[in-house]
Design an enzyme around this catalytic site. Sequence first.
Site, PDB file in Angstrom:
ATOM      1  N   ASN A  22       3.243   2.547  -5.895  1.00  0.00           N
ATOM      2  CA  ASN A  22       4.235   3.474  -4.934  1.00  0.00           C
ATOM      3  C   ASN A  22       3.749   2.580  -3.431  1.00  0.00           C
ATOM      4  OD1 ASN A  22       5.965   5.286  -3.619  1.00  0.00           O
ATOM      5  ND2 ASN A  22       5.172   6.778  -4.444  1.00  0.00           N
ATOM      6  N   TRP A  23       4.505   2.565  -3.000  1.00  0.00           N
ATOM      7  CA  TRP A  23       3.912   1.907  -1.644  1.00  0.00           C
ATOM      8  C   TRP A  23       4.638   3.262   0.077  1.00  0.00           C
ATOM      9  CZ3 TRP A  23       5.218  -3.590  -0.280  1.00  0.00           C
ATOM     10  CH2 TRP A  23       4.208  -4.454  -1.250  1.00  0.00           C
ATOM     11  N   LYS A  24       5.298   4.343  -1.205  1.00  0.00           N
ATOM     12  CA  LYS A  24       5.483   5.178   0.276  1.00  0.00           C
ATOM     13  C   LYS A  24       6.317   5.091   0.852  1.00  0.00           C
ATOM     14  CE  LYS A  24       1.745   8.146  -2.852  1.00  0.00           C
ATOM     15  NZ  LYS A  24       1.389   9.362  -2.341  1.00  0.00           N
ATOM     16  N   HIS A 114       9.169  12.563  -7.887  1.00  0.00           N
ATOM     17  CA  HIS A 114       7.314  12.261  -7.080  1.00  0.00           C
ATOM     18  C   HIS A 114       7.474  13.978  -6.628  1.00  0.00           C
ATOM     19  CE1 HIS A 114       4.477  11.132  -4.474  1.00  0.00           C
ATOM     20  NE2 HIS A 114       4.302  10.267  -6.242  1.00  0.00           N
ATOM     21  N   GLU A 116       5.914  14.347  -3.842  1.00  0.00           N
ATOM     22  CA  GLU A 116       6.690  14.715  -2.333  1.00  0.00           C
ATOM     23  C   GLU A 116       7.881  14.992  -2.533  1.00  0.00           C
ATOM     24  OE1 GLU A 116       4.531  10.748  -1.788  1.00  0.00           O
ATOM     25  OE2 GLU A 116       2.705  11.818  -1.557  1.00  0.00           O
ATOM     26  N   GLU A 194       1.061  13.378 -12.703  1.00  0.00           N
ATOM     27  CA  GLU A 194       0.217  13.191 -11.759  1.00  0.00           C
ATOM     28  C   GLU A 194      -0.316  14.986 -11.363  1.00  0.00           C
ATOM     29  OE1 GLU A 194       0.891   9.311  -9.083  1.00  0.00           O
ATOM     30  OE2 GLU A 194       2.903  10.966  -8.705  1.00  0.00           O
ATOM     31  N   GLY A 200      -3.245  11.402  -2.941  1.00  0.00           N
ATOM     32  CA  GLY A 200      -3.898  11.397  -1.756  1.00  0.00           C
ATOM     33  C   GLY A 200      -4.936  11.900  -1.327  1.00  0.00           C
ATOM     34  N   SER A 240      -4.577   9.260  -6.392  1.00  0.00           N
ATOM     35  CA  SER A 240      -5.977   8.999  -6.192  1.00  0.00           C
ATOM     36  C   SER A 240      -6.631   7.761  -6.998  1.00  0.00           C
ATOM     37  CB  SER A 240      -7.512  10.471  -5.822  1.00  0.00           C
ATOM     38  OG  SER A 240      -6.499  10.786  -5.029  1.00  0.00           O
ATOM     39  N   GLY A 261      -0.953   4.940  -4.988  1.00  0.00           N
ATOM     40  CA  GLY A 261      -0.353   5.224  -4.494  1.00  0.00           C
ATOM     41  C   GLY A 261      -1.567   4.403  -2.908  1.00  0.00           C
ATOM     42  N   GLY A 262      -1.845   4.870  -2.718  1.00  0.00           N
ATOM     43  CA  GLY A 262      -3.098   4.534  -1.504  1.00  0.00           C
ATOM     44  C   GLY A 262      -3.319   2.907  -2.218  1.00  0.00           C
TER      45      GLY A 262
END
Length: 287
Positions: A22-24, A114, A116, A194, A200, A240, A261-262
């Site tokens: 997930n590149w957000k 998600h 976020e 999640e 994150g 993470s 993610g990151g």
Amino acid sequence: MIPGMAPAFRPAAPRPVVIAGNWKMHTTPADAGELARTIGTRTRVPGVIRVLCPPFVCLAAVRDAVADDSVRAPDGLGVEVGAQDVHPEPAGAFTGWTSAPMLAGLASWVIAGHSERRRDAGETDELIGRKVLAARAHDLRTILCVGEQLEEREAGRALEVVDRQVRDCLGDADPARFGMDEGAGRPWLTIAYEPVWAIGTGRTARGSDAAEMADAIRATLGALGFPNGGAGVPILYGGSVTAAAIAEFLAEPAIDGALVGGASLKADEMAGIVARAGLTAAARAAT
Ligand code: PGA
């Protein structure tokens, strides 16, 4: 294992192993294609379904970048493209949104719910449930995100919170339409557990806690009428995840991959994560 809960049902066919990135809100149409190709060529591991979810404006660039054989694993698996969200309605006066039919030819997966978007766009389980139905109606595979807040886990309410999310998101879904897409060897529904406090933050859940949650999610799916007690639905861990952290989760038979993610923006990290996932896929194929 939760006291009194039956052991997770053992499926007849091994569940697929999925690593989704997930590149957000990162990358632009000018650089997304190159990143996708770099990741794709460095993760050519048999048996692992790879999905990259860039921002909407980068979907076409990523689709084109992974269209040739340079990203294909020896077993023929390529890199698949996912959107980070979808609107529940097919069209209408909804400024700024993107609907499921608009994604035809751009993406074959979508992320729904998600944390976020729950936090920043006020998404409710009811809305997310409608997105899941819209995605399925337009042949998009959904990665449904669920997970508790830190204070909910500390209060011992994590299982209860996630049970409620799964029920409220999937209560209107016909389980018969959300199993494996047998011809394609892909699931229509994948659930990403999640924990919000792990996203994150550099702080992962424990593998055993994620596995306990996966068993509980499958129990809820079973109660909702999913075949074999939800045994066929892949469950990913997210929060993470890195190349160093992934092994703890994939050591758990109840966990079928990760939503990253990151670390999914870094080719080195993705290479390590998918390599480890390949070991799980190979071990499952051998049993
Ligand atoms: P993270 O994000 O890997 O950066 O924690 C995971 C996610 O939000 O899906």
